[in-house]
Design a protein around this motif. Structure first.
Motif, PDB file in Angstrom:
ATOM      1  N   GLY A  56       0.796  -1.223   0.000  1.00  0.00           N
ATOM      2  CA  GLY A  56       0.000   0.000   0.000  1.00  0.00           C
ATOM      3  C   GLY A  56       0.826   1.267   0.000  1.00  0.00           C
ATOM      4  N   ARG A  57       2.138   1.141  -0.033  1.00  0.00           N
ATOM      5  CA  ARG A  57       3.019   2.304  -0.065  1.00  0.00           C
ATOM      6  C   ARG A  57       2.859   3.041  -1.402  1.00  0.00           C
ATOM      7  N   SER A  58       3.043   4.343  -1.360  1.00  0.00           N
ATOM      8  CA  SER A  58       2.867   5.162  -2.551  1.00  0.00           C
ATOM      9  C   SER A  58       3.897   4.802  -3.623  1.00  0.00           C
ATOM     10  N   ILE A  59       3.405   4.544  -4.848  1.00  0.00           N
ATOM     11  CA  ILE A  59       4.271   4.208  -5.982  1.00  0.00           C
ATOM     12  C   ILE A  59       3.982   5.176  -7.119  1.00  0.00           C
ATOM     13  N   ASP A  60       5.020   5.793  -7.642  1.00  0.00           N
ATOM     14  CA  ASP A  60       4.861   6.755  -8.723  1.00  0.00           C
ATOM     15  C   ASP A  60       4.583   6.048 -10.046  1.00  0.00           C
ATOM     16  N   LYS A  61       5.408   5.047 -10.370  1.00  0.00           N
ATOM     17  CA  LYS A  61       5.245   4.317 -11.628  1.00  0.00           C
ATOM     18  C   LYS A  61       6.040   3.025 -11.559  1.00  0.00           C
ATOM     19  N   MET A 110       9.271   2.897  -8.987  1.00  0.00           N
ATOM     20  CA  MET A 110       9.720   4.159  -8.401  1.00  0.00           C
ATOM     21  C   MET A 110       8.773   4.471  -7.252  1.00  0.00           C
ATOM     22  N   ALA A 111       9.297   4.407  -6.045  1.00  0.00           N
ATOM     23  CA  ALA A 111       8.437   4.526  -4.866  1.00  0.00           C
ATOM     24  C   ALA A 111       8.967   5.568  -3.903  1.00  0.00           C
ATOM     25  N   ALA A 112       8.082   5.972  -2.987  1.00  0.00           N
ATOM     26  CA  ALA A 112       8.511   6.852  -1.910  1.00  0.00           C
ATOM     27  C   ALA A 112       9.495   6.101  -1.032  1.00  0.00           C
ATOM     28  N   GLU A 113      10.459   6.805  -0.444  1.00  0.00           N
ATOM     29  CA  GLU A 113      11.451   6.165   0.414  1.00  0.00           C
ATOM     30  C   GLU A 113      10.762   5.522   1.612  1.00  0.00           C
ATOM     31  N   LYS A 114      11.308   4.382   2.050  1.00  0.00           N
ATOM     32  CA  LYS A 114      10.772   3.685   3.217  1.00  0.00           C
ATOM     33  C   LYS A 114      10.771   4.608   4.425  1.00  0.00           C
ATOM     34  N   GLU A 115       9.635   4.709   5.079  1.00  0.00           N
ATOM     35  CA  GLU A 115       9.523   5.568   6.260  1.00  0.00           C
ATOM     36  C   GLU A 115       9.894   4.783   7.515  1.00  0.00           C
ATOM     37  N   TYR A 116      10.766   5.367   8.320  1.00  0.00           N
ATOM     38  CA  TYR A 116      11.123   4.751   9.589  1.00  0.00           C
ATOM     39  C   TYR A 116      10.055   5.083  10.625  1.00  0.00           C
ATOM     40  N   THR A 117       9.994   4.253  11.660  1.00  0.00           N
ATOM     41  CA  THR A 117       9.010   4.449  12.709  1.00  0.00           C
ATOM     42  C   THR A 117       9.720   4.592  14.051  1.00  0.00           C
ATOM     43  N   ASP A 118       9.008   4.419  15.159  1.00  0.00           N
ATOM     44  CA  ASP A 118       9.628   4.505  16.477  1.00  0.00           C
ATOM     45  C   ASP A 118       9.257   3.281  17.310  1.00  0.00           C
ATOM     46  N   ILE A 119       9.865   3.168  18.463  1.00  0.00           N
ATOM     47  CA  ILE A 119       9.679   1.985  19.308  1.00  0.00           C
ATOM     48  C   ILE A 119       8.242   1.846  19.775  1.00  0.00           C
ATOM     49  N   ASP A 120       7.608   2.943  20.163  1.00  0.00           N
ATOM     50  CA  ASP A 120       6.224   2.864  20.628  1.00  0.00           C
ATOM     51  C   ASP A 120       5.299   2.322  19.540  1.00  0.00           C
ATOM     52  N   ILE A 172      18.045   1.249   5.025  1.00  0.00           N
ATOM     53  CA  ILE A 172      17.126   0.497   4.166  1.00  0.00           C
ATOM     54  C   ILE A 172      17.301   1.000   2.741  1.00  0.00           C
ATOM     55  N   THR A 173      18.304   0.478   2.094  1.00  0.00           N
ATOM     56  CA  THR A 173      18.650   0.854   0.731  1.00  0.00           C
ATOM     57  C   THR A 173      17.918  -0.058  -0.263  1.00  0.00           C
ATOM     58  N   PRO A 174      17.948   0.292  -1.549  1.00  0.00           N
ATOM     59  CA  PRO A 174      17.336  -0.604  -2.544  1.00  0.00           C
ATOM     60  C   PRO A 174      17.919  -2.009  -2.532  1.00  0.00           C
ATOM     61  N   THR A 175      19.228  -2.138  -2.288  1.00  0.00           N
ATOM     62  CA  THR A 175      19.830  -3.462  -2.226  1.00  0.00           C
ATOM     63  C   THR A 175      19.290  -4.254  -1.046  1.00  0.00           C
ATOM     64  N   VAL A 176      19.123  -3.594   0.093  1.00  0.00           N
ATOM     65  CA  VAL A 176      18.532  -4.250   1.262  1.00  0.00           C
ATOM     66  C   VAL A 176      17.109  -4.694   0.958  1.00  0.00           C
ATOM     67  N   ALA A 177      16.340  -3.805   0.319  1.00  0.00           N
ATOM     68  CA  ALA A 177      14.946  -4.137  -0.008  1.00  0.00           C
ATOM     69  C   ALA A 177      14.879  -5.355  -0.920  1.00  0.00           C
ATOM     70  N   LYS A 178      15.757  -5.418  -1.914  1.00  0.00           N
ATOM     71  CA  LYS A 178      15.743  -6.554  -2.834  1.00  0.00           C
ATOM     72  C   LYS A 178      16.177  -7.827  -2.117  1.00  0.00           C
ATOM     73  N   ALA A 179      17.204  -7.730  -1.260  1.00  0.00           N
ATOM     74  CA  ALA A 179      17.679  -8.912  -0.531  1.00  0.00           C
ATOM     75  C   ALA A 179      16.627  -9.440   0.435  1.00  0.00           C
ATOM     76  N   ALA A 188       8.062  -3.011  10.323  1.00  0.00           N
ATOM     77  CA  ALA A 188       8.288  -1.705  10.948  1.00  0.00           C
ATOM     78  C   ALA A 188       9.752  -1.610  11.356  1.00  0.00           C
ATOM     79  N   ILE A 189      10.405  -0.518  10.957  1.00  0.00           N
ATOM     80  CA  ILE A 189      11.833  -0.358  11.225  1.00  0.00           C
ATOM     81  C   ILE A 189      12.073   0.999  11.871  1.00  0.00           C
TER      82      ILE A 189
END
Length: 283
Positions: A56-61, A110-120, A172-179, A188-189
């Motif tokens: 459900g993350r925003s994807i441009d194309k 082509m997507a929005a960068e992964k958003e980090y979250t918090d511990i709570d 969380i780079t593209p290489t990490v995402a692919k791996a 959640a990260i």
């Protein structure tokens, strides 16, 4: 003890150990693996793109190789069209340029960068599921393929989140995402400034901290049926001394072969799956 029982899990990158007699070790900086990585926001590979769409993350194309509409590519295109995501056919050369020659399997998003979250927020995920918190603290993981594999293991084991430091760690780079085979889209990260202070915060929130390191209690004799955070150390050095001293328990994987250690992501899968089973079965 000597013999097999004396050989425990020691996180490392395959083929690399700290040499004796060198107080500084011979640390490798795996950021070299990212030299030719895709740019931020580029997600490459069939599994990674498919999970990105489903997240459900925003994807441009989405770009696909012209004329390549078979197998999983057909599924990806159908799901993208159903969600009104533009699908554009391009040449192999265009895909290669977007990915800096990383294997894209004929599809790039082509997507929005992964958003980090918090511990709570991570802990609230566990509460919403009605599950005992299970977190991973990845301290100093520099190899993007190891980080991706750890994320994949954590997601498959049902962990609620991963905590990484802002410095001396791959992000969380593209290489990490692919791996991660797309698992990063469902995990959640949280990125924190200080792992030591974060462990103190986790303790205050009721979690017990387990360091995966040599010389500890065998993982199968450890009680994970409690709110848990499992700390994984760097490929070459393992969990740092200061961090290890803050942990409540040291857990190890006994080694019975001639090689005396496992890759950190492999060790993560063994311990995480055991902890998840124990939490879900209550024993």
């Amino acid at each position: 003890m000597d013999g097999a029982e004396n050989k425990k899990y020691r996180p490392r990158e395959d083929g690399f150990r700290k040499r004796k007699g060198n107080s500084q070790g011979e640390r490798r900086h795996f950021n070299e693996n990212e030299k030719n990585a895709p740019a931020e926001g580029v997600v490459a590979g069939r599994n990674a793109v498919r999970e990105l769409i489903r997240s459900g993350r925003s994807i441009d194309k989405i770009f696909v190789k012209g004329g390549q509409r078979e197998g999983s590519i057909t599924v990806i295109v159908s799901e993208a069209i159903a969600k009104k995501i533009p699908v554009i056919e391009v040449t192999q050369e265009k895909l290669d340029s977007l990915c800096n020659d990383v294997n894209h399997q004929g599809v790039v998003a082509m997507a929005a960068e992964k958003e980090y979250t918090d511990i709570d927020t991570i802990l609230s995920i566990a509460a919403e599921r009605g599950e005992t918190p299970l977190l991973v603290v990845a301290d100093g993981i520099e190899d993007p393929h190891n980080m991706g594999a750890i994320i994949r293991c954590a997601e498959c084991a049902g962990a609620h989140g991963i905590i990484i430091p802002k410095r001396r760690s791959v992000g969380i780079t593209p290489t990490v995402a692919k791996a991660s085979a797309g698992a990063v889209e469902h995990m959640a990260i949280a990125k924190v400034t200080n792992i030591s202070q974060t462990i103190d915060e986790l303790k205050k929130k009721g979690l017990w901290i387990f360091a995966a390191e040599a010389g500890g209690t065998p993982y199968y004799e450890t009680d994970f049926n409690t709110p848990s955070a499992i700390v994984l150390g760097s490929e070459g050095f393992g969990v740092g001394r200061a961090i290890k001293e803050k942990c409540d328990f040291i857990v190890s994987i006994p080694m019975y072969g001639k090689v005396n250690s496992l890759n950190v992501s492999t060790a993560a899968s063994v311990i995480l799956c055991h902890a998840a089973r124990m939490q879900r079965s209550g024993k």
